[in-house]
Design an enzyme around this catalytic site. Sequence first.
Site, short mmCIF file in Angstrom:
data_model
loop_
_atom_site.label_atom_id
_atom_site.label_comp_id
_atom_site.label_asym_id
_atom_site.label_seq_id
_atom_site.Cartn_x
_atom_site.Cartn_y
_atom_site.Cartn_z
N PRO A 1 -1.09 87.13 19.91
CG PRO A 1 -2.17 86.24 18.04
CD PRO A 1 -1.44 87.45 18.51
CG ASP B 1 2.46 86.86 16.30
OD1 ASP B 1 1.30 86.40 16.21
OD2 ASP B 1 2.76 88.06 16.09
CG HIS B 2 -1.30 80.50 16.74
ND1 HIS B 2 -0.88 79.85 15.61
CD2 HIS B 2 -2.13 79.63 17.37
CE1 HIS B 2 -1.44 78.65 15.54
NE2 HIS B 2 -2.20 78.49 16.61
NE ARG B 3 -0.41 88.83 15.45
CZ ARG B 3 -0.05 90.05 15.78
NH1 ARG B 3 -0.86 91.06 15.58
NH2 ARG B 3 1.14 90.28 16.30
CB ILE C 1 4.63 80.62 13.83
CG1 ILE C 1 5.80 81.39 13.17
CG2 ILE C 1 5.05 79.19 14.15
CD1 ILE C 1 6.74 81.97 14.14
#
Length: 414
Positions: A210, A386-388, A390
Amino acid sequence: MSQIVEIKVPDIGQSTAVDVIDVLVKVGDVLAVEDPIITLESDKASMDVPTPYAGTVKEIKVKVGDKIAEGHLILLLATEAAIAVEAPKAAAAVATAKAPEPKTVSSTPVNEEKETEAELLHASPAVRRLARELDLDLSQIKATGPKGRISKEDVKAYVKNGMQAGGAGFNVMAAPVIDFSQFGEIEVSALSRIKKLSGANLHRNWVSIPHVTQFDEADISDLEEFRQSEKQKAEKKGLRLTPLVFIMKAVAASLKRMPNFNASLDPSGESLILKKYIHLGVAVDTPNGLVVPVVRNVDQKSVFQLAAELADLSERARNKTLKPQDMQGSSFSISSLGGIGGTAFTPIINAPDVAILGVSKSSYKPVYVDGSFVPRLVLPLSLSYDHRVIDGAEGARFCRQLVEYLEDIRRLVL
Ligand code: CAO
């Protein structure tokens, strides 16, 4: 008494030249009859060429990327006259080529445990290499080839299904097959090997991570003045001091302050692997496609050293002499389109990294300083993360940190 024999490409069942995709031996290797020496790949299949003689490799006359056909000299072999056997007939060579046995000779350093397990599976060296390059576990791939062999098509189908992304398949509608010639004249141009490989990686990373992209701008007017003042000194050393090497230093300093960006997500998704080294992958544009060589320990090197390494790596990327090790081990990546143009873009994360910095072209803009607009050189930055791993706030803070370093590079020595 030993004698030197020339080992040439046997009849491989086609008249046109094919690609050398692997050289399986090196000078000094001692070979037994039928040991595979190179792997060739045509549009339809890949095949190993075996040596018809036993002996010691004296000189190799081909390299990966060469296009060769029947009769082309592959290598010189020192053989004992007594042990030299008659070369296999062309047909025998073709038979071997069509059904290569798995082999372990490899110039690529690999995880030995994985390799031993993989040896038990049936797959040609070319398929194993493809799986290694895509970081796939062969044991997870369903074989549909003859006698339970894993074919290239099996690997491609596995990647397409996105099975490696924690089993999360993406069931999207297949693209329609269209005959474009019904609308006008067309020409079909094959994708390069690099494009096909990087395409599969980019696709996987794009659908399985993501992404969020944070944009920012740095006023690099002072940095540019300093760069210009050092440029001549660099030129005397035969180096090009572009903004990129300063950006690499500023990124390294930012990563030290914010280590979550210099990390990889554990495959279980349960923890973050923080890296104590700072190795930066730098995207290089080549006529054959995108490659990402890695500059190691950027935090410990001077801008001159970085300029020299970058020149060497990009030169080798363009003349196809990078080794697999040169492209492994990055902890963060940079994609710079600053030499070309553009104001912003959304780079795709180079997994297993968790972030990538996109750099666009700097330009003079009116900046409001002390009550008036002044022309300042502004550098656009695009950080995909990577939004998982950060959060949005961390992403914005990383950019601000980087901007602070770029706007006043004296901070790098603090
Ligand atoms: N703003 C303004 N000018 C810039 C700049 C920037 N951000 N970055 C570079 N320049 C200038 C350089 O200073 C140089 O000019 P001078 O010769 O006058 O100094 C010129 O642009 C060309 O630079 P360069 O691109 O040759 O060198 P580099 O160190 O900036 O980059 C490399 C090296 C290998 C990264 C680059 O050549 C390259 O391949 N870039 C493309 C990467 C890519 O394809 N990314 C996309 C990946 S995602 O699909």
